[in-house]
Design an enzyme around this catalytic site. Structure first.
Site, PDB file in Angstrom:
ATOM      1  N   LEU A   1    -103.885  17.761  -3.012  1.00  0.00           N
ATOM      2  CA  LEU A   1    -104.178  17.172  -5.138  1.00  0.00           C
ATOM      3  C   LEU A   1    -106.186  17.402  -4.998  1.00  0.00           C
ATOM      4  CD1 LEU A   1    -103.074  16.331  -7.475  1.00  0.00           C
ATOM      5  CD2 LEU A   1    -104.268  14.556  -7.882  1.00  0.00           C
TER       6      LEU A   1
ATOM      7  N   TYR B   1     -98.185  13.981 -14.267  1.00  0.00           N
ATOM      8  CA  TYR B   1     -98.964  12.840 -14.983  1.00  0.00           C
ATOM      9  C   TYR B   1    -100.533  12.967 -14.702  1.00  0.00           C
ATOM     10  CZ  TYR B   1     -99.580  10.731 -11.056  1.00  0.00           C
ATOM     11  OH  TYR B   1    -100.251  10.477  -9.549  1.00  0.00           O
TER      12      TYR B   1
ATOM     13  N   LYS C   1     -99.667  17.660 -10.278  1.00  0.00           N
ATOM     14  CA  LYS C   1     -99.734  16.218 -10.673  1.00  0.00           C
ATOM     15  C   LYS C   1     -98.425  15.731 -10.777  1.00  0.00           C
ATOM     16  CE  LYS C   1    -103.272  12.418 -11.038  1.00  0.00           C
ATOM     17  NZ  LYS C   1    -103.215  11.362  -9.867  1.00  0.00           N
TER      18      LYS C   1
ATOM     19  N   GLU D   1    -105.036  14.080   2.816  1.00  0.00           N
ATOM     20  CA  GLU D   1    -105.275  13.304   1.792  1.00  0.00           C
ATOM     21  C   GLU D   1    -104.887  12.000   1.567  1.00  0.00           C
ATOM     22  OE1 GLU D   1    -105.176  14.471  -2.291  1.00  0.00           O
ATOM     23  OE2 GLU D   1    -102.778  15.686  -1.706  1.00  0.00           O
TER      24      GLU D   1
END
Ligand code: PLP
Length: 287
Positions: A207, A33, A149, A182
């Protein structure tokens, strides 16, 4: 106004929008996505989002359902039909539907494509940025391919829920060596006492945020000192400033980590400057 959702070639009323129970996105999280910011009706940083979508699809060997311009058209049309001026657009592509088998279905199964758009209150976000947010750290229990993702977001859901239970808005994942990877849905940054801006370098375990990439453009153009390297949670707790980046938050100050105050407990000068500059550098050329 009825919300409109794009599903496999049709723009449907929200209540009628559905995918099959044996869609691989539903059964296996076999789907990728993108979430893009919409500002003044424009898609922000579309080329970078489309490039990352292509990388995610390629990494999972999912053929693109249509060309990048056609996908971008779907996003724009979904924004238009929902009359979103400020908000987000969400695009999901799954490997498609078929009897529940772990191995991929035969070639030629159509991909499932879903697109939604909704408004966001950026005024409220600006107000939040004046005080900053709290984050909670937790072990990074995700798989080692977070650069893709995918919709496989359960670790992020658990982390956000645990953060929320303690009054924090975001979770920061920490790897087995004590380094911050992250945020649950953002990239993590700190600013040292010498005003050096630090974020972890791109690797398969994080990511590659689009906002992160655009912010690096800002840092270079503004000639601000910047290093890509891992930092420990302890270093973050001693930092002068901290912040997160994501498409829907742009640059959001972090003023507390695990209940401990960062800097003087207020959004810092560097963070505020980066937030204020961000949209001057973001791409709206596809508008
Ligand atoms: N890291 C993770 C795990 C995310 O889920 C996100 C966004 O959803 C980000 C980073 C930030 O990426 P972007 O700036 O492209 O929104």
């Amino acid at each position: 106004m009825t919300r409109i959702v794009y599903v496999n070639g049709r723009y449907l009323p929200y209540a009628k929008a559905a995918v099959h129970v044996e869609d691989r996105g539903f059964q296996f999280a076999d789907a990728v996505y993108e979430v893009c910011e919409v500002r003044g009706g424009y898609l922000v940083d579309e080329p970078r989002h489309m490039a990352r979508l292509a990388r995610s699809l390629a990494a999972l060997e999912i053929d693109a359902p249509m060309s990048a311009p056609a996908l971008a058209h779907v996003m724009r049309e979904t924004i238009r039909r929902n009359r979103v001026r400020d908000g987000l657009v969400y695009l999901q592509v799954t490997r498609g539907e078929g009897p529940r088998e772990f191995a991929f279905p035969a070639a030629g199964v159509p991909r499932t494509v879903v697109c939604l758009a909704r408004p966001l209150d950026f005024g409220a976000q600006d107000a939040l940025a004046l005080t900053g947010i709290a984050v909670k750290s937790m072990p990074d229990i995700r798989w080692r391919r977070s650069e893709i993702k995918t919709v496989m977001l359960l670790p992020a859901c658990l982390a956000k829920q645990a953060a929320r239970a303690e009054g924090a808005r975001e979770a920061w994942f920490v790897d087995d060596d004590g380094f911050v990877t992250e945020g649950a849905s953002s990239n993590a940054w700190i600013v040292t006492g010498e005003r050096v801006v630090i974020t972890r370098q791109i690797a398969p375990i994080i990511l590659a945020g689009v906002t992160r990439a655009t912010l690096i453009d800002v840092l270079r153009e503004e000639q601000m000192t910047f290093v890509e390297r891992p930092f420990r949670l302890e270093e973050a707790l001693q930092a002068r400033e901290a912040f997160i980046t994501s498409a829907t938050n742009t640059v959001m100050p972090v003023v507390r980590i695990d209940g401990r105050i960062i800097g003087d407990g207020k959004p810092g000068h560097v963070t505020r400057r980066l937030r204020s500059k961000f949209h001057q550098f973001a791409d709206i050329s596809g508008a």
